[in-house]
Design a protein around this motif. Sequence first.
Motif: not given
Length: 124
Positions: A66-75
């Motif tokens: 998730r972090e590698a993709l730049g996503m938030t937990q909400a996303q």
Amino acid sequence: MSATRRTGKCGRSPSRRPDGKPLSRSPQSEPWAELREEALAHPEAQEAYEATRIRFELGRAVRERREALGMTQAQLAEAAGLQQPAVARFEAGGTMPTLPLLERFASAPGMRLSVGFEPLDRAS
């Protein structure tokens, strides 16, 4: 002497006596590694430790992706059809997910779930 100075940072106990000498450990205190080793000598504790390790590793893998993709937990939650607190609990190793939930966590950030078995002598 102020209350902050007596208790140290964040209200913790001081590491030194009022005369400036370091506090000595009580004879009953043991280093964490020894306590952990003693506890893990029991089969029930070993099983619980292994289950916790698995939950933590699953959560870490999803969080890192998730972090590698730049996503938030909400996303990630929205993409997986979940609520953000469920993602937070999972990433922290707080839940043992079912296979369908793992599939949702895998597909949301563009991964494929792979489940397998390996001999215990090769397992980490």
